[in-house]
Enzyme design. Sequence first.
Site, PDB file in Angstrom:
ATOM      1  N   LYS A 129       1.116 -42.149  -7.175  1.00 49.61           N
ATOM      2  CA  LYS A 129       1.223 -41.943  -8.627  1.00 49.61           C
ATOM      3  C   LYS A 129       2.050 -43.073  -9.203  1.00 49.61           C
ATOM      4  O   LYS A 129       2.851 -43.675  -8.484  1.00 49.61           O
ATOM      5  CB  LYS A 129       1.915 -40.597  -8.910  1.00 49.61           C
ATOM      6  CG  LYS A 129       1.683 -40.063 -10.303  1.00 49.61           C
ATOM      7  CD  LYS A 129       0.374 -39.316 -10.464  1.00 49.61           C
ATOM      8  CE  LYS A 129       0.090 -38.951 -11.891  1.00 49.61           C
ATOM      9  NZ  LYS A 129      -1.065 -38.059 -12.033  1.00 49.61           N
ATOM     10  N   ASP A 169      -3.594 -40.762 -16.714  1.00 49.98           N
ATOM     11  CA  ASP A 169      -2.830 -39.505 -16.761  1.00 49.98           C
ATOM     12  C   ASP A 169      -2.317 -39.427 -18.200  1.00 49.98           C
ATOM     13  O   ASP A 169      -2.899 -40.068 -19.098  1.00 49.98           O
ATOM     14  CB  ASP A 169      -1.683 -39.519 -15.737  1.00 49.98           C
ATOM     15  CG  ASP A 169      -1.012 -38.153 -15.560  1.00 49.98           C
ATOM     16  OD1 ASP A 169      -1.583 -37.292 -14.884  1.00 49.98           O
ATOM     17  OD2 ASP A 169       0.083 -37.924 -16.124  1.00 49.98           O
TER      18      ASP A 169
END
Length: 448
Positions: A129, A169
Amino acid sequence: MAIKNAYLADLMERVIKRNPGEPEFHQAVSEVLESLEPVCEKYPEFITKGVIESIVEPERIIKFRVPWVNDKGEVVVNRGFRVQFNSAIGPYKGGLRFHPSVYEGIIKFLGFEQIFKNSLTGLPIGGGKGGSDFDPKGKSDAEVMRFCQSFMTELCRHIGADTDVPAGDIGVGAREIGYMFGQYKRIRNEFAGVLTGKGLTYGGSLVRTEATGYGLCYFTKAMLAAKGESFKGKTVVISGSGNVAIYANEKATALGAKVVAMSDSNGYIYDKNGIDLALVKEIKEVRRGRIKEYVDVHKDAEYKEGCSGIWSIPCDIALPCATQNELNEESAKALVRNGVKAVAEGANMPSTPEAIHVFQSNGILFGPAKAANAGGVATSALEMTQNSMRYSWTFEEVDAKLEGIMEDIYNKSAAAAEEFGMTDNLVAGANIAGFMKVARSMLAYGVC
Ligand code: NDP
């Protein structure tokens, strides 16, 4: 809800000491370690061979300066992150978040969760991430472009189609992915499937935009079907009005439900007639406006300031799709009082541990994020496959694969919960089912 196994409890203590000031990461690790207690009893080698010890430590953390010039000609410096958490079953894969709240602890919690989620999809992708404390809100397109180019100028050294493949995201959608992909291509002089969520004209996959929201509804449909229920005729409340929330609304409505509320970080709207999704798309996707603008058009709908009030609206199904820890114990109790039947998480870790306890102890069907929102990353992996093949599947083909993957994730999670004596506990089931494949791969590699 404390960890009872002495080794796991001690490990949790060490994780807290070693990662101070990162409560979201501690929360995510604690939930997984708790779920793994029965697994470690059955397979003690996961402890003795160091698998559990290793899985809570990222393989690599990259932290970098992102300098850029705003429209006034001033230099602004943000901070960029990429956490390459675990590559046991494939290249690191996970989104980039641009939001002022981003710091290392948020990226670590998201990267850790991503390991298990990606494994659950059954596709060969590891966990990672990244992101930045940059806030795209209120910035011009040119400012966003300059930021994205600077961010990618550093990130491009660390990623690659077989190494690490980021996606979007919060705060990172098609516009940002386009700017970053363009910069990668320019610096590296290669057209590679190095980001997912790309535009359709340059290697994107059909259904990727819709995938997390649609996938959430496919998962929820499977969870409801196992109890003889469906979306048909149900009232649904969805928090957020971003990518996940919008497409969850679209699919829930297509499956026969009525969505009556949505929100953003300022407040929520309630429309008892059912939310006019075309208008929400216009406000959020085209105008990049605020959800309160909805009531300028629909005068009989209500707008209220504040986010948590949305959970006091009576509904059969609640789909939190905004951000972490947005649904607390008090909100969970309100939902239960008002007769909620199922809750499924579109956002990552939106329910606090206390809220999950309220749902589970009241027999509410509960679909945890790792399982329920895995449709986005699963479709990203399908985008990677299409990029490798230099070929594109049709919308129907990708959508059918997505639905099959989400049903499979539900079945695997339910079966793992059952096998370890926790029937219907999909939190534990998803953690265990996601863990097993990664753990077996790590065992095979020895200490490395
Ligand atoms: P978007 O940026 O498209 O939308 C985020 C939405 O959540 C917006 O409505 C935003 O409101 C709201 N929001 C953000 N922060 C807060 C906050 N602190 N309090 C209240 N509301 C907030 O993001 P996505 O829809 O892509 O992501 C939403 C969630 O889903 C995140 O948890 C993300 O990690 C998760 N997720 C996303 C995937 C994807 O494919 N996009 C895949 C899997 C999970 P505002 O406009 O006011 O900021």
